[in-house]
Design an enzyme around this catalytic site. Structure first.
Site, PDB file in Angstrom:
ATOM      1  N   CYS A   1       0.810  -1.220   0.000  1.00 19.71           N
ATOM      2  CA  CYS A   1       0.000   0.000   0.000  1.00 19.71           C
ATOM      3  C   CYS A   1       0.846   1.274   0.000  1.00 19.71           C
ATOM      4  O   CYS A   1       0.374   2.334  -0.408  1.00 19.71           O
ATOM      5  CB  CYS A   1      -0.947   0.008   1.193  1.00 19.71           C
ATOM      6  SG  CYS A   1      -2.070  -1.410   1.234  1.00 19.71           S
TER       7      CYS A   1
ATOM      8  N   HIS B   1      -3.588   7.193   1.924  1.00 20.24           N
ATOM      9  CA  HIS B   1      -3.943   5.835   1.509  1.00 20.24           C
ATOM     10  C   HIS B   1      -5.352   5.540   2.008  1.00 20.24           C
ATOM     11  O   HIS B   1      -5.668   5.747   3.180  1.00 20.24           O
ATOM     12  CB  HIS B   1      -2.947   4.845   2.098  1.00 20.24           C
ATOM     13  CG  HIS B   1      -3.352   3.421   1.935  1.00 20.24           C
ATOM     14  ND1 HIS B   1      -3.784   2.905   0.728  1.00 20.24           N
ATOM     15  CD2 HIS B   1      -3.407   2.399   2.826  1.00 20.24           C
ATOM     16  CE1 HIS B   1      -4.072   1.617   0.886  1.00 20.24           C
ATOM     17  NE2 HIS B   1      -3.857   1.287   2.154  1.00 20.24           N
TER      18      HIS B   1
ATOM     19  N   ASN C   1     -10.093  -0.222  -0.475  1.00 16.49           N
ATOM     20  CA  ASN C   1      -8.635  -0.166  -0.397  1.00 16.49           C
ATOM     21  C   ASN C   1      -8.050  -0.750  -1.680  1.00 16.49           C
ATOM     22  O   ASN C   1      -8.132  -1.952  -1.911  1.00 16.49           O
ATOM     23  CB  ASN C   1      -8.162  -0.957   0.828  1.00 16.49           C
ATOM     24  CG  ASN C   1      -6.658  -0.912   1.026  1.00 16.49           C
ATOM     25  OD1 ASN C   1      -5.909  -0.533   0.132  1.00 16.49           O
ATOM     26  ND2 ASN C   1      -6.206  -1.315   2.199  1.00 16.49           N
TER      27      ASN C   1
END
Length: 322
Positions: free
Chosen positions: A113, A249, A279
């Site tokens: 990520c 993020h 996500n």
């Protein structure tokens, strides 16, 4: 020393959008359960013919168009992904070929990520050194391909997508106060077991599935993200009240709220897309960035902080003047 300036952004999402209600038809969950814990309502899932590289190519073309450039103007591609098309070659080289770029440096970065933040700093360093003039920096993922769709604690959290931006080397006099002002990266491999994939070429010979201990990840995320944002701002000689926008993020709405609160940032300064995209790992920051640029929230001259944390753990932040 040259300055790397962002001149264009782009993004791409798979055609299929999946709601929480649709997920609840096959997974023991509910819209209320997902929204309460994560803020997520929708995610996009890659279908047949949609791959990490195809999404990356679409996002890159939009970024190039926004920058007013042709693919042949690019001499560096840094692509962040944890879900490459193949074990090798690098997905960046597939993007290069699809864009019709005959020769450039092209490679992948694997930091999950946080991958896009790692890619930004790598590209920034190479542009500042004067060895390259224009870079495509991409975050692209098809995380749906490594999810355990029987694990409701993880499969509801992730989606697929890609985001890209063009970074160009400029002389200081030309760049002015624009560009990447500071960046800070970290990693701590002791926390592998909290967020990982249980497969790999040299261990199981399989792709594997994502595994996560959500509560522990949440706790580390809030602490690490607030700290690295403060570090990067300090490196840039700026205070949090100078920030116009934070592009984080997009892991969990609760993490976004807690991090903003810890830094004393107003919630309305945080770009949020997790409710619609879920996500998307390395794609989440450039996806959110492109949306905020295209809808006019992020304007020339705005001070923007990009930040992310992912498996490893890896985490980082970058301070950018648009």
């Amino acid at each position: 020393m040259m300055r790397s300036v962002i001149t264009g952004t782009g993004s791409a999402l798979p055609k299929r959008r999946v709601s929480n209600a649709e997920l609840a038809e096959t997974v023991e969950t509910s819209d209320e359960w997902i929204v309460e814990r994560t803020g997520i309502r929708f995610r996009h899932i890659a279908g047949d013919g949609e791959t990490t590289s195809s999404l990356a190519v679409d996002a890159s073309r939009r970024a190039l168009e926004a920058a007013g450039l042709e693919p042949s103007d690019i001499d560096l591609i840094v692509l962040a992904t944890a879900t490459p098309d193949q074990t090798f070659p690098a997905t960046a080289t597939i993007v290069q070929a699809e864009l019709g770029i005959l020769d450039c440096v092209a490679f992948d970065v694997a930091a999950v990520c946080s991958g896009f933040l790692y890619a930004v700093q790598v590209a920034d360093s190479m542009l500042r050194s004067g060895t390259h003039a224009r870079a495509l920096v991409i975050g692209a993922e098809t995380f749906s391909r490594i999810l355990d769709w029987e694990d409701r604690a993880t499969c509801v959290l992730f989606g697929d997508g890609a985001g890209a931006m063009v970074m160009e080397a400029r002389e200081p006099a030309e760049a002015g106060d624009r560009g990447v002002l500071a960046a800070k990266l970290h990693a701590d491999g002791r926390y592998n077991e909290l967020l990982y994939v249980d497969g790999g070429p040299s261990t199981t010979g399989t792709v594997g599935k994502l595994r996560m201990k959500g509560r522990e990840v949440f706790r580390h995320a809030v602490t690490n993200l607030s700290a690295v944002m403060t570090e990067s701002l300090t490196l840039a000689g700026l205070a949090p009240n100078a920030v116009d926008w934070v592009v984080p993020h997009q892991a969990n709405a609760r993490i976004l709220d807690a991090t903003a609160k810890k830094l004393g940032l107003a919630p309305e300064k945080v770009v949020v897309t997790v409710d619609r995209h879920a996500n998307t790992s390395a794609a989440s920051v450039p996806l959110a960035l492109d949306e905020a640029v295209r809808d006019g929230r992020i304007k020339p001259g705005h001070l923007v902080v990009l930040e992310a944390m992912g498996g490893g753990f890896t985490w980082g932040a970058a301070v950018v003047r648009f």
